[in-house]
Design a protein around this motif. Structure first.
Motif, mmCIF file in Angstrom:
data_model
loop_
_atom_site.group_PDB
_atom_site.id
_atom_site.type_symbol
_atom_site.label_atom_id
_atom_site.label_comp_id
_atom_site.label_asym_id
_atom_site.label_seq_id
_atom_site.Cartn_x
_atom_site.Cartn_y
_atom_site.Cartn_z
ATOM 1 N N ALA A 175 41.363 4.691 -55.320
ATOM 2 C CA ALA A 175 41.528 4.194 -56.691
ATOM 3 C C ALA A 175 40.915 5.117 -57.731
ATOM 4 C CB ALA A 175 40.914 2.802 -56.809
ATOM 5 N N VAL A 176 39.706 5.592 -57.475
ATOM 6 C CA VAL A 176 38.966 6.356 -58.488
ATOM 7 C C VAL A 176 39.729 7.583 -58.982
ATOM 8 C CG1 VAL A 176 36.895 7.749 -58.885
ATOM 9 C CG2 VAL A 176 36.685 5.447 -57.925
ATOM 10 N N PRO A 177 40.222 8.460 -58.108
ATOM 11 C CA PRO A 177 40.920 9.643 -58.652
ATOM 12 C C PRO A 177 42.169 9.293 -59.459
ATOM 13 C CG PRO A 177 40.560 9.867 -56.268
ATOM 14 C CD PRO A 177 40.122 8.499 -56.663
ATOM 15 N N VAL A 178 42.897 8.285 -59.021
ATOM 16 C CA VAL A 178 44.113 7.886 -59.741
ATOM 17 C C VAL A 178 43.750 7.348 -61.120
ATOM 18 C CG1 VAL A 178 46.065 6.275 -59.725
ATOM 19 C CG2 VAL A 178 45.385 7.418 -57.605
ATOM 20 N N ARG A 207 38.059 -9.520 -67.533
ATOM 21 C CA ARG A 207 38.070 -8.582 -66.405
ATOM 22 C C ARG A 207 36.682 -8.033 -66.136
ATOM 23 N NH1 ARG A 207 39.585 -7.170 -62.315
ATOM 24 N NH2 ARG A 207 39.146 -5.002 -62.630
ATOM 25 N N LEU A 208 35.885 -7.870 -67.179
ATOM 26 C CA LEU A 208 34.543 -7.310 -67.016
ATOM 27 C C LEU A 208 33.529 -8.336 -66.509
ATOM 28 C CD1 LEU A 208 34.389 -5.073 -70.191
ATOM 29 C CD2 LEU A 208 34.442 -4.298 -67.805
ATOM 30 N N GLY A 229 46.321 2.769 -59.247
ATOM 31 C CA GLY A 229 44.869 2.657 -59.274
ATOM 32 C C GLY A 229 44.403 1.207 -59.276
ATOM 33 N N ARG A 230 45.110 0.372 -60.002
ATOM 34 C CA ARG A 230 44.797 -1.059 -60.017
ATOM 35 C C ARG A 230 44.980 -1.648 -58.628
ATOM 36 N NH1 ARG A 230 48.443 -3.758 -64.500
ATOM 37 N NH2 ARG A 230 47.720 -5.577 -63.350
ATOM 38 N N CYS A 231 46.062 -1.302 -57.984
ATOM 39 C CA CYS A 231 46.342 -1.831 -56.642
ATOM 40 C C CYS A 231 45.276 -1.387 -55.652
ATOM 41 C CB CYS A 231 47.726 -1.392 -56.171
ATOM 42 S SG CYS A 231 49.057 -2.140 -57.117
ATOM 43 N N TRP A 232 44.919 -0.104 -55.669
ATOM 44 C CA TRP A 232 43.880 0.381 -54.763
ATOM 45 C C TRP A 232 42.553 -0.327 -55.038
ATOM 46 C CZ3 TRP A 232 45.648 2.085 -50.608
ATOM 47 C CH2 TRP A 232 46.704 2.999 -50.536
ATOM 48 N N THR A 233 42.273 -0.617 -56.299
ATOM 49 C CA THR A 233 41.045 -1.336 -56.635
ATOM 50 C C THR A 233 41.071 -2.734 -56.034
ATOM 51 O OG1 THR A 233 40.766 -0.109 -58.693
ATOM 52 C CG2 THR A 233 39.616 -2.221 -58.537
ATOM 53 N N TRP A 266 38.921 -1.624 -64.070
ATOM 54 C CA TRP A 266 39.306 -1.364 -62.673
ATOM 55 C C TRP A 266 38.548 -0.158 -62.122
ATOM 56 C CZ3 TRP A 266 43.808 -3.185 -65.489
ATOM 57 C CH2 TRP A 266 44.205 -4.469 -65.083
ATOM 58 N N LEU A 267 38.345 0.829 -62.968
ATOM 59 C CA LEU A 267 37.573 1.997 -62.533
ATOM 60 C C LEU A 267 36.123 1.611 -62.252
ATOM 61 C CD1 LEU A 267 37.406 5.037 -61.985
ATOM 62 C CD2 LEU A 267 37.040 5.376 -64.443
ATOM 63 N N ALA A 268 35.515 0.830 -63.135
ATOM 64 C CA ALA A 268 34.141 0.376 -62.917
ATOM 65 C C ALA A 268 34.045 -0.454 -61.638
ATOM 66 C CB ALA A 268 33.666 -0.439 -64.122
ATOM 67 N N ASP A 269 35.021 -1.295 -61.424
ATOM 68 C CA ASP A 269 35.062 -2.120 -60.213
ATOM 69 C C ASP A 269 35.102 -1.238 -58.968
ATOM 70 O OD1 ASP A 269 35.379 -4.180 -58.356
ATOM 71 O OD2 ASP A 269 37.241 -4.923 -59.221
#
Length: 102
Positions: free
Chosen positions: A15-18, A76-77, A3-7, A40-43
């Motif tokens: 990324a979101v589903p992972v 990160r935020l 998920g981090r990589c997809w982000t 990472w999800l927010a991103d």
């Protein structure tokens, strides 16, 4: 990690589903790590144009990161909060930007 990589690759639909699957099984007791993955999800949501969802996730990440000694979650935020400023006319975004200032 996927998920981090997809982000980072700016592929929010991947990324979101992972990330959501991973975070649904991750306990708040691990506040530092969970707040990092929430960033990472927010991103990803922000990249996808889902401002309200990105704002809600950012708010949760801020709450979790408030109680940890590590500065990494807040670092990160920071770019996410900066990107959200473009949408500060939305009440939820204004609220999360204010929360980040305190």
């Amino acid at each position: 990690m996927a998920g981090r990589c997809w982000t980072e690759l700016r592929r929010p639909l991947r990324a979101v589903p992972v990330l959501e699957d991973f975070l649904s099984r991750y306990d708040d007791a691990h506040a530092r790590d969970k707040s990092l993955y929430l960033s990472w999800l927010a991103d990803s949501y922000l990249t996808a144009g889902e401002i309200e969802q990105a704002t809600a996730i950012t708010s949760r990440a801020l709450e979790l990161s408030a109680g940890v000694a590590s500065v990494r979650p807040r670092q990160r935020l920071a770019p996410i909060l900066h990107r959200l400023k473009a949408h500060q006319e939305l009440p939820s975004v204004a609220d999360v930007l204010e929360k980040a200032r305190t």
